[in-house]
Design a protein around this motif. Structure first.
Motif, short mmCIF file in Angstrom:
data_model
loop_
_atom_site.label_atom_id
_atom_site.label_comp_id
_atom_site.label_asym_id
_atom_site.label_seq_id
_atom_site.Cartn_x
_atom_site.Cartn_y
_atom_site.Cartn_z
N LEU A 275 -17.99 -57.52 11.29
CA LEU A 275 -17.91 -56.52 12.34
C LEU A 275 -18.79 -56.92 13.52
O LEU A 275 -18.39 -56.80 14.68
CB LEU A 275 -18.33 -55.15 11.80
N SER A 276 -19.99 -57.39 13.22
CA SER A 276 -20.86 -57.90 14.28
C SER A 276 -20.26 -59.14 14.93
O SER A 276 -20.31 -59.32 16.15
CB SER A 276 -22.24 -58.21 13.71
N TYR A 277 -19.66 -60.01 14.12
CA TYR A 277 -19.03 -61.23 14.63
C TYR A 277 -17.91 -60.89 15.61
O TYR A 277 -17.79 -61.52 16.67
CB TYR A 277 -18.47 -62.04 13.46
N GLY A 278 -17.11 -59.88 15.28
CA GLY A 278 -16.01 -59.51 16.15
C GLY A 278 -16.47 -58.95 17.48
O GLY A 278 -15.93 -59.30 18.54
N LEU A 282 -17.22 -62.73 19.26
CA LEU A 282 -15.87 -62.86 19.83
C LEU A 282 -15.67 -61.99 21.06
O LEU A 282 -14.70 -62.18 21.80
CB LEU A 282 -14.82 -62.50 18.77
N GLY A 283 -16.55 -61.03 21.27
CA GLY A 283 -16.46 -60.20 22.47
C GLY A 283 -15.35 -59.16 22.44
O GLY A 283 -14.94 -58.67 23.50
N LEU A 284 -14.89 -58.77 21.26
CA LEU A 284 -13.86 -57.75 21.16
C LEU A 284 -14.48 -56.37 21.38
O LEU A 284 -15.63 -56.14 21.01
CB LEU A 284 -13.18 -57.81 19.79
N PRO A 285 -13.74 -55.43 21.98
CA PRO A 285 -14.28 -54.08 22.20
C PRO A 285 -14.71 -53.42 20.88
O PRO A 285 -14.05 -53.59 19.85
CB PRO A 285 -13.11 -53.32 22.83
N ARG A 286 -15.81 -52.67 20.94
CA ARG A 286 -16.36 -52.06 19.73
C ARG A 286 -15.36 -51.15 19.04
O ARG A 286 -15.24 -51.15 17.82
CB ARG A 286 -17.63 -51.26 20.08
N VAL A 289 -12.90 -53.14 17.04
CA VAL A 289 -13.49 -53.67 15.81
C VAL A 289 -13.61 -52.57 14.76
O VAL A 289 -13.29 -52.79 13.57
CB VAL A 289 -14.87 -54.30 16.10
N LEU A 290 -14.04 -51.38 15.16
CA LEU A 290 -14.14 -50.27 14.23
C LEU A 290 -12.75 -49.88 13.70
O LEU A 290 -12.59 -49.58 12.51
CB LEU A 290 -14.80 -49.06 14.89
N GLY A 291 -11.74 -49.91 14.58
CA GLY A 291 -10.38 -49.62 14.13
C GLY A 291 -9.88 -50.64 13.13
O GLY A 291 -9.22 -50.30 12.13
N ALA A 292 -10.19 -51.91 13.38
CA ALA A 292 -9.80 -52.97 12.44
C ALA A 292 -10.49 -52.79 11.09
O ALA A 292 -9.91 -53.05 10.03
CB ALA A 292 -10.13 -54.34 13.03
N ALA A 293 -11.74 -52.31 11.12
CA ALA A 293 -12.47 -52.08 9.88
C ALA A 293 -11.84 -50.96 9.06
O ALA A 293 -11.79 -51.03 7.82
CB ALA A 293 -13.93 -51.74 10.18
N ILE A 294 -11.34 -49.93 9.74
CA ILE A 294 -10.66 -48.84 9.03
C ILE A 294 -9.41 -49.37 8.36
O ILE A 294 -9.13 -49.07 7.18
CB ILE A 294 -10.32 -47.70 10.01
#
Length: 452
Positions: A275-278, A282-286, A289-294
């Motif tokens: 999550l931190s890496y993303g 990688l500079g992806l919007p927070r 990244v949280l949506g991808a984690a869900i």
């Protein structure tokens, strides 16, 4: 062989599978074991999420940006160090007085610590006392979750019919995946509804305070259950479960701990470092990244369900070995996928890592329940899992961060492959456990008995 035991009359004399044929009772067991671990891991993960997002500002701001961030992340790790102690403490009472009472206590401890974090004043109000209290509350969370997992697992497996033990072991194993999705979703909604100032000021406290409601629900469900039939039928109570475990099954404890490393290293790395890496590397919007984690957490849950059911059909060992071979291959391919630095690629990589984890997670839980004798099963299963949690889930992200900085992302993949390979070697030594009768062996035997 000398062991310390005391004999107590069983509360009720009946077959350990008597409750297993009662469909309504088994539904209550499934719900109770799932809800309980979801609540516990929700509490556990919201702390980790808050540590990444806000704790450096609220509790460690005076240390400077770099030191504050490092201190906040280190606070996460305190719980993993505390978890093995929790497994010994709660395991002692779980093996002495029962699974149900111990699980209720662990949930109260976790809920109380979590709500207290939500009410804890920041360093600008009470100074250095704030981070000190935060660490103590995180230790309490670690002790609670260290005692929770094994008890919830045994509540499910000691009720289950022998041929469905992997399926019922799946229910408590849904706790981390659903707890991760729920905690991440709560923070995602809170961050979307509130602006940054409100979120940092008070919004981050909302997920912690919500825990009080979840704990009440979890307690209501758990208190509706009786003690497990296997424990009630067991007339021998170990006076010192940890000592009997070390005396009789220390080899199994070492192998079982090693067998958890691949799963927990993948999970710990996916749930924190990736999550931190993303978002940072990688500079992806927070929010992305949280949506991808869900999504990843839901995929983890689906794979856990599949793994538990399949393990009853093909056995624990074939599924665990196959999933760990897949984990080695996934480890090598994971970061090339993530490094495409697009939301679909990041989501796909995260889902792949969680699916590999989930396929092995439920069978691993059933295996840990089947390895140890009834008189110290709570202690043995919990300690094996939480030792793996320290070496795998806690250390892998920290080691991975160093490897990433020095040698790049491929080195992190190689590290995960090594973890999975070590687990494979331990699994080969443990052998197949499906079909063992949980009440067929006692704490005074060195090897659990097998059924044909």
């Amino acid at each position: 062989m000398t062991t310390q035991h005391e004999t107590e009359p069983p509360e009720r004399s009946f077959s350990p599978q008597a409750g297993a044929t009662d469909a309504p009772k088994m539904r209550r067991v499934a719900v109770a074991s799932t809800v309980g671990t979801v609540v516990e891991f929700y509490d556990f993960f919201i702390f980790s999420t808050a540590a990444v997002l806000v704790f450096q500002s609220v509790f460690y701001a005076e240390l400077g940006t770099a030191a504050a961030s490092a201190s906040a992340l280190a606070t996460i790790g305190v719980a993993f160090v505390a978890r093995p102690f929790g497994s010994v403490i709660f395991g002692h009472f779980g093996d002495r007085i029962g699974r149900k009472k111990t699980l209720v206590t662990s949930m109260l401890l976790m809920g109380g610590a979590t709500v207290a974090v939500g009410l804890l004043p920041g360093a600008d109000s009470i100074g250095v006392a704030a981070p000190v209290l935060l660490v103590l509350l995180r230790m309490a969370q670690g002790i609670a979750v260290g005692g929770e997992w094994a008890g919830a697992l045994l509540m499910a497996t000691e009720y289950a019919p022998a041929k469905q033990r992997g399926t019922f072991a799946m229910f408590p194993q849904l706790g981390p995946s659903l707890g991760l999705s729920l905690s991440t979703g709560t923070f995602l909604v809170t961050s979307l509804v509130l602006d940054d100032a409100a979120f940092l000021s008070w919004g981050w406290r909302v997920p912690f305070l919500m825990s009080a409601v979840l704990v009440l629900v979890g307690l209501w469900v758990r208190l509706s259950l009786e003690e497990t039939p296997v424990f009630r039928k067991e007339s021998v109570r170990s006076r010192a479960p940890f000592m009997d475990l070390m005396r009789n099954q220390s080899r199994e404890l070492a192998l079982a701990s090693g067998a958890t490393l691949g799963v927990l290293a993948f999970f710990g790395t996916s749930a924190t470092m990736l999550l931190s890496y993303g978002s940072v590397t990688l500079g992806l919007p927070r929010q992305w990244v949280l949506g991808a984690a869900i999504i990843g957490g839901l995929a983890f849950a689906a794979a856990t369900i599949a793994g538990g059911i399949w393990s009853d059909r093909v056995g624990r060992r074939p599924l665990l070995v196959g999933s760990h071979v897949l984990a080695v291959l996934t480890a090598v391919a994971l970061f090339p996928i993530l490094d495409l630095a697009t939301l679909p690629a990041f989501t796909a990589g995260l889902v792949l890592a969680f699916v590999v984890t989930g396929l092995a997670y439920a069978p691993l839980g059933a295996q840990l329940a089947e390895v140890f004798a009834t008189t110290y099963r709570y202690t043995g299963a919990g300690l094996a899992y939480n030792i793996g949690g320290v070496v795998g889930a806690a250390c892998a992200p920290l080691i991975g961060a160093v490897l990433l900085e020095r040698w790049g992302s491929l080195a992190v993949g190689i590290m995960l492959a090594v973890y999975a390979t070590v687990a494979l070697a331990c699994l080969a030594k443990l052998g197949e456990t499906r079909g063992r009768e949980l009440d067929a062996h006692r704490g005074d035997s060195t090897e659990p008995q097998h059924t044909p």
